[in-house]
Structure formats: C-alpha cells, structure tokens
Design a protein around this motif. Structure first.
Motif, short mmCIF file in Angstrom:
data_model
loop_
_atom_site.label_atom_id
_atom_site.label_comp_id
_atom_site.label_asym_id
_atom_site.label_seq_id
_atom_site.Cartn_x
_atom_site.Cartn_y
_atom_site.Cartn_z
N LYS A 2 88.77 42.67 -29.68
CA LYS A 2 89.53 43.40 -30.69
C LYS A 2 90.60 42.50 -31.28
O LYS A 2 90.97 41.48 -30.70
N GLU A 3 91.06 42.86 -32.46
CA GLU A 3 92.11 42.10 -33.12
C GLU A 3 93.43 42.83 -32.95
O GLU A 3 93.54 44.01 -33.28
N ILE A 4 94.42 42.13 -32.41
CA ILE A 4 95.73 42.75 -32.22
C ILE A 4 96.83 41.79 -32.67
O ILE A 4 96.62 40.57 -32.77
N LEU A 11 91.13 22.78 -35.66
CA LEU A 11 89.86 23.42 -35.34
C LEU A 11 90.11 24.89 -34.92
O LEU A 11 89.95 25.25 -33.75
N PRO A 12 90.47 25.75 -35.86
CA PRO A 12 90.75 27.15 -35.52
C PRO A 12 89.54 27.91 -35.01
O PRO A 12 89.70 28.99 -34.41
N GLN A 13 88.34 27.37 -35.23
CA GLN A 13 87.13 28.03 -34.70
C GLN A 13 87.19 28.16 -33.17
O GLN A 13 86.53 29.03 -32.60
N MET A 14 87.98 27.31 -32.53
CA MET A 14 88.13 27.38 -31.07
C MET A 14 88.63 28.75 -30.63
O MET A 14 88.30 29.23 -29.55
N LEU A 15 89.42 29.39 -31.48
CA LEU A 15 90.00 30.69 -31.12
C LEU A 15 88.94 31.78 -31.04
O LEU A 15 89.09 32.75 -30.30
N ALA A 16 87.87 31.63 -31.82
CA ALA A 16 86.78 32.60 -31.78
C ALA A 16 85.80 32.26 -30.65
O ALA A 16 85.28 33.14 -29.98
N LEU A 17 85.57 30.95 -30.45
CA LEU A 17 84.62 30.52 -29.43
C LEU A 17 85.20 30.66 -28.02
O LEU A 17 84.47 30.87 -27.06
N ARG A 18 86.51 30.53 -27.92
CA ARG A 18 87.18 30.68 -26.61
C ARG A 18 88.42 31.55 -26.80
O ARG A 18 89.55 31.05 -26.83
N LYS A 61 99.51 37.98 -38.68
CA LYS A 61 100.11 37.76 -37.34
C LYS A 61 99.25 38.41 -36.25
O LYS A 61 99.77 38.89 -35.23
N ALA A 62 97.94 38.42 -36.47
CA ALA A 62 97.01 39.05 -35.52
C ALA A 62 95.91 38.06 -35.15
O ALA A 62 95.59 37.14 -35.92
N ILE A 63 95.34 38.27 -33.96
CA ILE A 63 94.30 37.38 -33.46
C ILE A 63 93.28 38.20 -32.67
O ILE A 63 93.61 39.24 -32.11
N SER A 64 92.04 37.73 -32.63
CA SER A 64 91.02 38.40 -31.83
C SER A 64 91.17 38.01 -30.37
O SER A 64 91.34 36.84 -30.05
N VAL A 65 91.11 39.01 -29.50
CA VAL A 65 91.19 38.77 -28.06
C VAL A 65 90.01 39.44 -27.37
O VAL A 65 89.41 40.37 -27.91
N CYS A 66 89.71 38.98 -26.18
CA CYS A 66 88.68 39.58 -25.36
C CYS A 66 89.38 40.42 -24.29
O CYS A 66 90.25 39.91 -23.58
N VAL A 67 89.04 41.72 -24.21
CA VAL A 67 89.70 42.63 -23.28
C VAL A 67 88.85 42.78 -22.02
O VAL A 67 87.74 43.32 -22.06
N ALA A 68 89.39 42.29 -20.90
CA ALA A 68 88.68 42.38 -19.62
C ALA A 68 89.09 43.67 -18.93
O ALA A 68 89.81 43.67 -17.93
N ASP A 69 88.62 44.78 -19.46
CA ASP A 69 89.05 46.08 -18.96
C ASP A 69 88.20 46.57 -17.79
O ASP A 69 88.45 47.64 -17.23
N SER A 70 87.19 45.80 -17.41
CA SER A 70 86.31 46.23 -16.32
C SER A 70 86.67 45.58 -14.99
O SER A 70 86.05 45.88 -13.96
N MET A 71 87.68 44.70 -14.97
CA MET A 71 88.05 44.01 -13.73
C MET A 71 89.20 44.73 -13.04
O MET A 71 90.16 45.15 -13.70
#
Length: 205
Positions: free
Chosen positions: A4-6, A36-43, A106-116
């Motif tokens: 999601k983007e927050i 290399l801003p693509q790094m933010l999407a790949l990682r 001022k927002a970025i995509s993050v990966c939410v580890a809500d299952s851990m």
C-alpha cells in the motif's frame, strides 16, 4: 502480505533496529536511491500492521532526508554520480519527475507484513539485516569500475599496507596530506567521490 502507499510521516522507525550506518554510507544510500528510485519498488520498506518498520529503517531515514532537499540539491547530488551522468536525457527526466512527484505526495509504497506474529517480526528484523555472504572482491573488480563500486556503497579493501611489494615501491615516497573542512555530509561525500574519481588516495573521517 499487501502493498500500500502511505505518507512517509505515518511510517514509524523501529526503535529496536540493530543496524547502524556511518554518515558517509548514509549519504551513499541517499545518492543511490536518488539515481535508482526503482529500488524502492523492487525492495520496498516492510512494516507491520502498526506501520512500524521491520525492514528498511535506513531507507526511511534516507527518504526523509530526500524530502528535506530542494530540487536543486537533489539534482546536484545526482549529477555527482557517474551512473546518473551515463543515463539518457529521457531517463534523467523520468527520475526527476519521480522525485518531484514524491516531494509533492510525500508518500511511498510499503509492504505490510500483517501475517507475522511478534516473534516472527523480531526474527525478520535480524534476518533482513544479516549479511550471509561475503563479496568476491576479485570478481567485483573484474565486472565493475572502482568508481561505480564507490557510488554503490561498496568499500573495496586496500591491501597496500600489507603488501610487501607495495612497501618496496613506496619506500622512498613521501606522503603529503591536505585536510578539507566541509559544511555538511552531502558536501563531504561529493568532494570524497570527486577526489576518489581523480585517482587520489582519500580517507573519510
């Protein structure tokens, strides 16, 4: 896991993060992301359900720093990178547009580890910061230019002080030292990179 983007301001640094980064390494990370801003999407930065960082504390810090920069500052840092200068004008425009949009949203995509669960999150924090392998420096030197590796934040070993042949070669050679005072870490990093690219022996303090 969902992505999601927050807002960057909604992401909370992990107070228990065991990883630290020296200033010059931090500014290398800033430059690396800018070029290399693509790094933010790949990682992407990984957060838990409370938006606390599980992986990417330094990237969060770097992004916060990038937000504080003016467009001219960002461009100056990027232009000090050989990788940026090698890019086509179209690629440069695309990168600048990315950061302009980021500075507005001022927002970025993050990966939410809500299952851990809590224990799994603690385990992830350590494993995400672990370096299980070592660099093959000979192979790196064969495949990459030394200046490129500097831009990527890789510290190549200097075997000169431990090499008998090197001692023999410099036995009669005197060393002349110049100290340079900088206004901030960004200027320090840019001068370091320039002197290194010119083939001078430099050391960051």
């Amino acid at each position: 896991m969902e992505t999601k983007e927050i807002k960057l301001s909604a992401i909370k640094p992990n107070p228990a993060n065991p990883r630290v980064m020296r200033d010059y390494k931090f500014h290398k990370l800033v430059k690396s992301l800018l070029v290399l801003p693509q790094m933010l999407a790949l990682r992407p930065i990984v957060v838990n359900q409370d938006n606390v960082v599980l992986g990417g504390n330094m990237r969060l810090k770097a992004l916060s720093h990038i937000l504080s920069l003016t467009e001219a500052n960002r461009l100056s840092i990027m232009r000090s990178s050989n990788d940026y200068n090698k890019k086509s004008e179209e690629e440069k425009v695309r990168i600048c547009e990315f950061w302009h949009k980021f500075s507005q949203s001022k927002a970025i995509s993050v990966c939410v580890a809500d299952s851990m669960n809590d224990n799994e999150q603690r385990e992830f924090v350590i494993k995400d910061n672990s370096a299980f392998g070592d660099w093959d420096f000979d192979e790196l030197a064969n495949q990459y230019d030394a200046t490129e590796l500097q831009d990527y934040g890789i510290d190549m070993p200097d075997y000169g002080d431990n090499d008998e042949a090197a001692y023999d070669a410099i036995d009669e050679k005197k060393e002349f030292i110049v100290e340079v005072s900088c206004n901030d870490g960004i200027e320090q990093n840019a001068i370091f990179d320039k002197l290194k690219a010119d083939g001078l022996k430099v050391k960051m303090k």
